[in-house]
Design a protein around this motif. Structure first.
Motif, mmCIF file in Angstrom:
data_model
loop_
_atom_site.group_PDB
_atom_site.id
_atom_site.type_symbol
_atom_site.label_atom_id
_atom_site.label_comp_id
_atom_site.label_asym_id
_atom_site.label_seq_id
_atom_site.Cartn_x
_atom_site.Cartn_y
_atom_site.Cartn_z
ATOM 1 N N TYR A 73 0.845 -1.188 0.000
ATOM 2 C CA TYR A 73 0.000 0.000 0.000
ATOM 3 C C TYR A 73 0.883 1.243 0.000
ATOM 4 C CZ TYR A 73 -3.600 3.284 1.587
ATOM 5 O OH TYR A 73 -4.475 4.325 1.698
ATOM 6 N N CYS A 74 0.509 2.188 -0.822
ATOM 7 C CA CYS A 74 1.207 3.470 -0.879
ATOM 8 C C CYS A 74 0.318 4.499 -0.170
ATOM 9 C CB CYS A 74 1.451 3.885 -2.334
ATOM 10 S SG CYS A 74 2.365 5.430 -2.469
ATOM 11 N N GLN A 75 0.857 5.062 0.928
ATOM 12 C CA GLN A 75 0.051 5.998 1.733
ATOM 13 C C GLN A 75 -0.197 7.320 1.011
ATOM 14 O OE1 GLN A 75 2.145 6.383 5.441
ATOM 15 N NE2 GLN A 75 1.197 4.538 6.296
ATOM 16 N N GLU A 76 0.748 7.766 0.207
ATOM 17 C CA GLU A 76 0.597 9.075 -0.450
ATOM 18 C C GLU A 76 -0.471 9.036 -1.525
ATOM 19 O OE1 GLU A 76 4.437 10.350 -1.688
ATOM 20 O OE2 GLU A 76 5.159 10.478 0.346
ATOM 21 N N SER A 77 -0.507 7.940 -2.288
ATOM 22 C CA SER A 77 -1.520 7.879 -3.356
ATOM 23 C C SER A 77 -2.786 7.171 -2.891
ATOM 24 C CB SER A 77 -0.955 7.176 -4.588
ATOM 25 O OG SER A 77 -0.612 5.851 -4.255
ATOM 26 N N LYS A 78 -2.754 6.583 -1.684
ATOM 27 C CA LYS A 78 -3.888 5.869 -1.107
ATOM 28 C C LYS A 78 -4.424 4.797 -2.050
ATOM 29 C CE LYS A 78 -5.087 9.597 1.889
ATOM 30 N NZ LYS A 78 -5.952 10.632 2.281
ATOM 31 N N ALA A 79 -3.485 3.983 -2.576
ATOM 32 C CA ALA A 79 -3.849 2.900 -3.492
ATOM 33 C C ALA A 79 -2.851 1.749 -3.308
ATOM 34 C CB ALA A 79 -3.839 3.392 -4.927
ATOM 35 N N TYR A 80 -3.268 0.594 -3.800
ATOM 36 C CA TYR A 80 -2.441 -0.609 -3.696
ATOM 37 C C TYR A 80 -1.671 -0.848 -4.981
ATOM 38 C CZ TYR A 80 -5.015 -1.931 0.531
ATOM 39 O OH TYR A 80 -5.559 -1.967 1.771
ATOM 40 N N CYS A 87 5.814 4.606 -5.834
ATOM 41 C CA CYS A 87 5.390 5.246 -4.596
ATOM 42 C C CYS A 87 6.573 6.054 -4.075
ATOM 43 C CB CYS A 87 4.959 4.197 -3.573
ATOM 44 S SG CYS A 87 4.298 4.910 -2.066
ATOM 45 N N GLN A 108 -10.332 -2.066 -0.974
ATOM 46 C CA GLN A 108 -9.924 -0.677 -0.768
ATOM 47 C C GLN A 108 -10.670 -0.043 0.355
ATOM 48 O OE1 GLN A 108 -9.924 1.587 -4.367
ATOM 49 N NE2 GLN A 108 -8.589 0.144 -5.389
#
Length: 108
Positions: A73-80, A87, A108
């Motif tokens: 999970y990428c926290q900055e883009s809020k996507a997997y 990321c 999600q």
């Protein structure tokens, strides 16, 4: 009874002596002798190799640890991942809350 047996043994010895003496003096040469019993022959001992014992060791059992699939999970883009390929911050490992379906989208 013992007298009859003793007379029989003496008779056998007398006959054997006559046979032996006749063979000794025939033509002035010695041709044989008196043999009581048979030849004493002991066969050599037979060697048997010791038995071979093979200890069978059971095959090792490999226990595979339970497979733990992780999603990233990428926290900055809020996507997997794979929806986000890059990321800027480090990827965060997330344990899925539902069983992973091959080829299915992560929750999600």
């Amino acid at each position: 009874m013992k007298k009859i047996a003793a007379i029989g043994v003496c008779g056998v010895l007398a006959v054997a002596g006559l046979v032996a003496s006749a063979s000794v003096y025939a033509h002035g040469r010695f041709y044989g002798g008196v043999v009581i019993g048979g030849p004493i022959w002991v066969p050599p001992p037979v060697y048997y190799p010791p038995p071979v014992y093979v200890e069978r060791v059971p095959a090792p059992v490999y226990v595979e640890p339970p497979r733990q699939d992780y999603w990233y999970y990428c926290q900055e883009s809020k996507a997997y991942y794979p929806y986000v390929q890059n990321c800027p911050s480090p990827w965060m490992k997330v344990v899925p809350n539902t069983p992973a379906v091959p080829g299915g989208p992560p929750p999600q």
